[in-house]
Design a protein around this motif. Structure first.
Motif, short mmCIF file in Angstrom:
data_model
loop_
_atom_site.label_atom_id
_atom_site.label_comp_id
_atom_site.label_asym_id
_atom_site.label_seq_id
_atom_site.Cartn_x
_atom_site.Cartn_y
_atom_site.Cartn_z
N MET A 1 0.77 -1.25 -0.01
CA MET A 1 0.01 0.08 0.03
C MET A 1 0.83 1.19 -0.17
SD MET A 1 -3.61 -0.79 2.39
CE MET A 1 -2.62 -1.27 3.56
N GLN A 2 1.87 1.20 0.81
CA GLN A 2 2.65 2.43 0.79
C GLN A 2 3.75 2.75 -0.22
OE1 GLN A 2 3.68 3.83 5.09
NE2 GLN A 2 2.54 2.60 5.98
N ARG A 3 4.55 1.47 -0.36
CA ARG A 3 5.60 2.02 -1.40
C ARG A 3 5.08 1.57 -2.76
NH1 ARG A 3 11.19 -0.35 0.99
NH2 ARG A 3 11.44 -1.22 -0.98
N GLY A 4 4.08 0.55 -2.99
CA GLY A 4 3.65 0.21 -4.25
C GLY A 4 2.51 1.23 -4.54
N LEU A 5 1.47 1.58 -4.00
CA LEU A 5 0.37 2.53 -4.33
C LEU A 5 0.31 3.76 -3.82
CD1 LEU A 5 -2.59 -0.31 -3.83
CD2 LEU A 5 -1.32 0.22 -5.53
N LYS A 6 1.50 4.16 -3.18
CA LYS A 6 1.85 5.31 -2.53
C LYS A 6 0.72 5.73 -1.59
CE LYS A 6 5.56 5.35 -5.02
NZ LYS A 6 6.77 5.13 -4.14
N ILE A 7 -0.37 4.94 -0.82
CA ILE A 7 -1.00 5.23 -0.12
C ILE A 7 -0.66 5.99 1.14
CG2 ILE A 7 -3.14 4.49 1.36
CD1 ILE A 7 -3.69 2.20 -0.92
N PRO A 8 -0.85 7.08 1.68
CA PRO A 8 -0.37 7.55 3.13
C PRO A 8 -0.44 6.69 4.19
CG PRO A 8 -1.91 9.23 1.71
CD PRO A 8 -2.11 7.77 1.16
N PRO A 9 0.46 6.81 5.26
CA PRO A 9 0.52 5.98 6.28
C PRO A 9 -0.95 6.07 6.88
CG PRO A 9 2.47 6.98 6.40
CD PRO A 9 1.68 7.84 5.13
#
Length: 470
Positions: free
Chosen positions: A302-310
C-alpha cells in the motif's frame, strides 16, 4: 497458593489488577502492529536496507519466543509482581531506546532488547489472571482479556498511521515507540501500588543454557533469510542456515541432558511423544507464518507500491481487525460444537480473502485504501475463526499437569512462525519488487500465504481424522 493470593486481594481491587495487567498486554499487542504501519517511513528516514526492515520485526519476535518460557519461570522464582515490574520498566526503557535509534542497525539491537523485556512482562499477565480469578468471575476476566487482545490490533494500525501522519512534536515515526514511555510508567506505578505480592514457587529452575542455544539456532536459521538479499545470497549463507539446523538438533539433545541431570528443561520432553500435539504445533507454525508477514506485505504494497499515505494505510486494516474480533467471539462456541472443522473453515475463508485481494491487484490499476479494506474483511474474519480456538485445539490432548509447559511451547512456536514468515516472505517480496514491481511481489506473496494456510489446514484435517479414529 491460589487461595492465599486471592485472600490478599478484595473483589474490587482484583479488577483494578486486571486493568493493570491487561493494559500491559494491550501495550504489547499495539506495539506488534504499530511498527508495521511505520516501517516504510522508518526505512526511508534511516536509509534502512530490506534486511534491516525485516529484522526490526523478526529479531523482536525471535528474542521474545526464545525467552518467554524463561520469563514465566522467573515469575515463579522471584514473584509475579517483581518480574512484571521489571518487564514493564524494561519495555518502557527499550521503547525509548528504539525511538532514539539513529540507524537501522541500532534500531535492530534496541528491538532485540525490547523483545527480551516483553518476554519478562507478558507471561505474568496470564499468570496473574490465573491466580486471582479462581471463582465464577474467571470466564468474565478472560473474556475481557480476549477482547482487549483483539482490539490491540485495530488500535495499533490506527495509532501507527496517526502518529506518523501528525508528526507529533516533529518526532515522526519515533512517536510510535515514544508513546510506550508514559504508558509504561503509569502501568508500573499502578502495579507497584496495587498488585499483590505472590509467594515464590519452590523447586523452579532456569534453563539459561537452553535459551541461549535456542536463540543461536533460530538466529542462524532465520537470519540468512533476512540478509540474503543484501549480500546477493552468497553461498556461506546456506552454510549458516545448515549450522542453525544443527544447533536446533543439539538443543533437543541438550534438553534431554538437562532432564537427566535433574534440571528443568525449557520444554517438557514428554510432550514430544504426543503425536496429536506435535501435529497441532505444525498447524500453528504454518498459520502464524502467514500472520504478521501478511500485514508487513500489505503495508509495503500500500505505501511503497500504491503510494497510499500512512494514515489511510493504517485505517485500511481497521475493518479487518474488527472482523477478527467478531469472528473470535463467534469461534469459541462454534469450536465447542464442531471441533477443528471450524478452524478448517476459517482457513478456507482466509484463502478466499487472499484470492479476492489477488483479483483486486490484477484488475484494479490503482486500488483505493477503501477497496482494499473491504476486501481484507474476508481474510480478517477467517483469521479470527482460526486464531481464537487454535490454542485450545492444539492443547486438547495434553494432560493437565503438562498444560503450562505445552502453553509455553505453543506460544514459542507461534512467535517463531511469525518471525520465519516475516523473514522468508519478506525476502521474496523485496527480491521480486527489485526485479519487477511491488504489485508482482504482492501477488507472489499472496500465493505463498495461500500455500502456508493450505498446509495449516492439512495439519488440522490430519489431527481431525486421527481424533475420529481414536
Amino acid at each position: 497458593m491460589h487461595q492465599t493470593v486471592t485472600k490478599q486481594v478484595d473483589s474490587t481491587r482484583r479488577w483494578w489488577v486486571l486493568a493493570i495487567v491487561v493494559a500491559a498486554q494491550f501495550m504489547f499487542g499495539v506495539d506488534a502492529f504499530i511498527v508495521n504501519v511505520a516501517i516504510p517511513t522508518i526505512a526511508a528516514d534511516l536509509h534502512a536496507t530490506p534486511a534491516q526492515i525485516e529484522s526490526v520485526i523478526a529479531i523482536y519476535l525471535i528474542a521474545y519466543a526464545t525467552l518467554v518460557v524463561t520469563g514465566g519461570r522467573l515469575g515463579d522464582i522471584h514473584g509475579t509482581k517483581n518480574v512484571f515490574l521489571a518487564g514493564v520498566l524494561g519495555f518502557t526503557a527499550t521503547s525509548l531506546w528504539c525511538g532514539l535509534a539513529q540507524s537501522g542497525a541500532e534500531l535492530i539491537v534496541a528491538r532485540l532488547a525490547q523483545g527480551a523485556t516483553a518476554a519478562l512482562m507478558v507471561p505474568q499477565v496470564l499468570a496473574t489472571l490465573h491466580l486471582l480469578f479462581t471463582d465464577e468471575t474467571r470466564s468474565r476476566a478472560f473474556a475481557i482479556y480476549g477482547i482487549v487482545l483483539g482490539l490491540a490490533g485495530a488500535a495499533g494500525f490506527l495509532f501507527g498511521g496517526l502518529l506518523v501522519t501528525i508528526d507529533l512534536a516533529h518526532t515522526g515515526w519515533r512517536a510510535v515507540f515514544f508513546v510506550n514511555v508514559p504508558c509504561g510508567l503509569v502501568i508500573a506505578a499502578a502495579a507497584w501500588r496495587i498488585m499483590p505480592s505472590v509467594p515464590r514457587r519452590a523447586g523452579t529452575k532456569l534453563d539459561i543454557k537452553g535459551s541461549a542455544v535456542l536463540f543461536a539456532g533460530l538466529l542462524c536459521l532465520i537470519g540468512p533469510l533476512l540478509f540474503g538479499h543484501d549480500v546477493g545470497w552468497a553461498p556461506w549463507l546456506w552454510a549458516v542456515m545448515g549450522s542453525g539446523g544443527a544447533i536446533l538438533a543439539a538443543f533437543l539433545k541438550l534438553e534431554h541432558a538437562v532432564a537427566r541431570a535433574g534440571g528443568m528443561p525449557l520444554i517438557d520432553l514428554t510432550l514430544l511423544a504426543d503425536a496429536a500435539f506435535l501435529r497441532g504445533l505444525g498447524a500453528a507454525f504454518f498459520f502464524f507464518a502467514a500472520n504478521l508477514s501478511f500485514y508487513l506485505v500489505m503495508t509495503l504494497f500500500m505505501q511503497r507500491g500504491l503510494k497510499i499515505p500512512p494514515l489511510a494505510a493504517g485505517m485500511a486494516f481497521i475493518p479487518l481487525a474488527l472482523a477478527f474480533v467478531v469472528a473470535s467471539r463467534h469461534s469459541g462456541a462454534r469450536a465447542r460444537h464442531r471441533g477443528t472443522k471450524v478452524l478448517i473453515e476459517g482457513c478456507a475463508l482466509q484463502i478466499a480473502g487472499l484470492a479476492a485481494l489477488a483479483l483486486v491487484a490484477f484488475y484494479a490499476d490503482a486500488p483505493s485504501a477503501l477497496l482494499l479494506a473491504l476486501t481484507m474483511i474476508i481474510f480478517g474474519y477467517g483469521q479470527g475463526l482460526v486464531m481464537a480456538p487454535l490454542s485450545g485445539a492444539v492443547l486438547s490432548t495434553v494432560k493437565p499437569a503438562a498444560a503450562g509447559s505445552a502453553s509455553g511451547m505453543y506460544g514459542t512456536i507461534a512467535q517463531i512462525g511469525n518471525a520465519a514468515g516475516v523473514a522468508a516472505i519478506g525476502a521474496v517480496f523485496f527480491a521480486i519488487e527489485a526485479l519487477q514491481s511491488a504489485r508482482a511481489a504482492f501477488v507472489v506473496s499472496l500465493a505463498l500465504f495461500v500455500t502456508l494456510i493450505m498446509i495449516c489446514a492439512a495439519f488440522l484435517a490430519w489431527t481431525r481424522r486421527a481424533s475420529a479414529r481414536s
